[in-house]
Design an enzyme around this catalytic site. Structure first.
Site, PDB file in Angstrom:
ATOM      1  N   ASP A 144     -10.447   2.325 -10.540  1.00 16.93           N
ATOM      2  CA  ASP A 144     -10.629   3.742 -10.815  1.00 16.93           C
ATOM      3  C   ASP A 144      -9.096   4.358 -10.367  1.00 16.93           C
ATOM      4  OD1 ASP A 144     -11.716   6.088 -11.989  1.00 16.93           O
ATOM      5  OD2 ASP A 144     -12.472   6.639 -10.206  1.00 16.93           O
TER       6      ASP A 144
ATOM      7  N   ASP B  90     -16.542   3.512  -7.219  1.00 16.83           N
ATOM      8  CA  ASP B  90     -16.130   3.567  -8.364  1.00 16.83           C
ATOM      9  C   ASP B  90     -14.877   2.550  -8.627  1.00 16.83           C
ATOM     10  OD1 ASP B  90     -17.336   5.931  -9.523  1.00 16.83           O
ATOM     11  OD2 ASP B  90     -15.799   7.319  -8.412  1.00 16.83           O
TER      12      ASP B  90
ATOM     13  N   ARG C 133      -1.761  10.843 -14.282  1.00 10.99           N
ATOM     14  CA  ARG C 133      -2.099  11.540 -13.002  1.00 10.99           C
ATOM     15  C   ARG C 133      -1.363  11.107 -11.713  1.00 10.99           C
ATOM     16  NH1 ARG C 133      -8.948  11.030 -13.408  1.00 10.99           N
ATOM     17  NH2 ARG C 133      -9.185  11.956 -15.445  1.00 10.99           N
TER      18      ARG C 133
ATOM     19  N   ASP D 185      -8.106   9.256  -4.573  1.00 10.74           N
ATOM     20  CA  ASP D 185      -8.901  10.201  -5.196  1.00 10.74           C
ATOM     21  C   ASP D 185      -9.351  10.961  -4.069  1.00 10.74           C
ATOM     22  OD1 ASP D 185      -8.431   9.278  -7.865  1.00 10.74           O
ATOM     23  OD2 ASP D 185     -10.597   8.948  -8.089  1.00 10.74           O
TER      24      ASP D 185
END
Length: 501
Positions: free
Chosen positions: A243, A219, A299, A247
């Protein structure tokens, strides 16, 4: 006699299966490695902060050298005041806090010195390169011989029990894929820049000294944590990735993210693969002493399921929201500073993603001791104060007035607090709502074939935990199938046999 022993063994199988299958349910556990009492971890974090701040306040004016290194940040205070820290680098592994505090990294292993910044062949890395270091099977503490920029050709697939320690050098990790932690454990990443990471893949990449495997398209995350545990990311500076900057998905747990500087990015941090991926209910993450800086959008993090402790961070900029979530995560926000943007429509710290108020009203989202600046506001939920909700804030947090002190060294040591720039790199790589074409299913919204791309990394994939009902049913089925080849008398004697055990 043989028949009697057979039935005793089968009954013990049933009892052991019931105990094992229900132990996770009894402790409200989803993953075998998650902490059974997350509130105890929260309390320990606060105790460590209080102890460090107390030590600093007790210093006299005659200890100016100690005042400079003791900031009240319990991680930094654990090792930075040692003038010989470079000779005792592995002391860092004893300084972790929160859910990832047990991450050993390469503690106890040899020091591996990276002297070659190249990454010419990801399938056959040469000794002296970072890629060669991180794929080894034994514990290693990885350091750098000089300042260097490592431009990756493809994902840097790490193995378990590794520390990347950038102290004493100015290290940049950039390029294609960046850092991937997939089905491994015990990793520490400390004091490196990670930026301008782009998607890559469709290539053979080494994951151990003896295994090379084909990888689908990644990603473009800065650091991707996939089905891994006992991970600690500390004092890194992250920005400009395609991205996420960090994560963590697919049942990852036992993660601590501390003292990092995040900037110039849209979707900063994703915790949880998808709303429907139940193993992420066992995800536990500590986010502490970080600086969420300029040109961030959203986020910080965005959570699906799990227990997320957000404590003593400095949120100085966002464009949409700071903390978001779906699928009923527990958000425990303590002693942070939230500085809202000037946009009147973006003052709210929190965002429940694609969820009606009727659904999220009972979610356990708590704010305590947070400082709201420029009209920022946090919308809590779970107002009925269930037992779980009350426990989520079981200790008084330290005042957020000390946030600037606790986060003063966030990011790579020596970096400016604001105004991060990278000469030679044009613009950012971040995209809004980027869609992955990853063959390994690392995208947060893709329920593809996750297991088609797994290859050896020194740690096996965590198996799925069977439901207790299925396990009991299977065991009883075995007993029923055995019954016709034995006699009824033996079966009727079972109560007496069990009573005598």
């Amino acid at each position: 006699m043989v028949t009697t022993i057979t039935y005793i063994l089968l009954i013990w199988l049933v009892l052991l299966t019931i105990v094992e299958a229900n132990s996770l349910s009894f402790n409200n556990l989803t993953l075998p490695h998650q902490h059974p009492n997350p509130e105890a971890v929260v309390e320990e974090v606060q105790r460590s902060v209080n102890a460090s701040l107390t030590r600093r306040s007790l210093l006299s004016v005659h200890q100016a050298d100690q005042q400079q290194c003791l900031t009240g940040n319990p991680i930094d205070d654990c090792w930075r005041c040692d003038p010989n820290w470079a000779a005792n680098r592995q002391r860092l592994a004893d300084c972790g806090i929160g859910f990832g505090r047990d991450a050993l990294g390469g503690k106890g292993g040899q020091i591996y010195v990276v002297s070659d910044s190249s990454d010419r062949d990801p399938a056959r890395p040469v000794p002296g390169t970072l890629r060669h270091a991180v794929i080894q099977t034994e514990p290693l503490w990885i350091v750098f011989s000089a300042d260097m920029t490592i431009k990756l050709q493809h994902e840097l697939i790490m193995n378990s029990f590794k520390t990347i320690d950038g102290r004493g050098a100015n290290v940049h990790i950039v390029g294609n894929g960046c850092i991937t932690l997939q089905y491994i454990s015990n990793v520490i990443i400390h004091n490196v820049h990670v930026h301008h990471c782009k998607p890559s893949g469709h290539a053979d990449i080494a994951s151990s000294p003896t295994h090379v495997g084909w990888r689908g398209r990644s990603d473009g995350d800065g650091i991707s944590i996939y089905g891994s545990r006992k991970i600690w990311i500390d004092h890194c500076t992250l920005s400009y990735c395609t991205d996420g900057l960090i994560d963590a998905i697919m049942g990852s747990t036992g993660i601590t993210i501390t003292n990092n500087y995040f900037s110039h990015h849209d979707e900063v941090m994703l915790l949880g693969h998808s709303d429907g991926y139940l193993p992420d209910s066992g995800m536990q993450v500590t986010i502490a002493f970080n600086h969420f800086g300029e040109a961030l959008v959203q986020r910080m993090p965005r959570c699906r399921r799990g227990y997320i402790h957000v404590v003593n961070n400095d949120f100085t900029q966002w464009e949409m929201y700071a903390i978001g979530g779906s699928a009923n995560p527990t958000i425990n926000s303590q002693g942070n500073r939230y500085i809202a943007p000037t946009d009147e429509n973006a003052k709210e710290v929190t965002k429940r993603v694609d969820t009606s108020e009727g659904e999220w009203a009972d979610w356990n989202w708590r704010t305590e001791g947070d400082v709201m600046v420029n009209g920022a506001f946090f919308v809590p939920s779970g107002a009925e104060l269930s037992t779980q909700y009350a426990k989520a804030s079981s200790v008084e947090p330290k005042s957020a007035a000390l946030i600037e002190q606790l986060t003063s060294n966030a990011g790579v040591f020596g970096d400016p607090r604001d105004g991060i720039s990278y000469p030679g790199f044009s613009g950012g790589g971040t995209t809004t709502g980027a869609t992955s074409t990853s063959g390994r299913g690392a995208s947060s919204n893709d329920d593809g074939d996750f297991f088609g791309m797994i290859f050896g990394s020194g740690a096996s994939a965590s198996p799925s935990t069977p439901s207790s009902l299925f396990a009991i049913f299977l065991s009883l089925t075995v007993i029923l199938l055995m019954y016709p080849i034995t006699n009824c008398g033996a079966l009727l004697s079972l109560p007496l046999l069990l009573a005598s055990l």
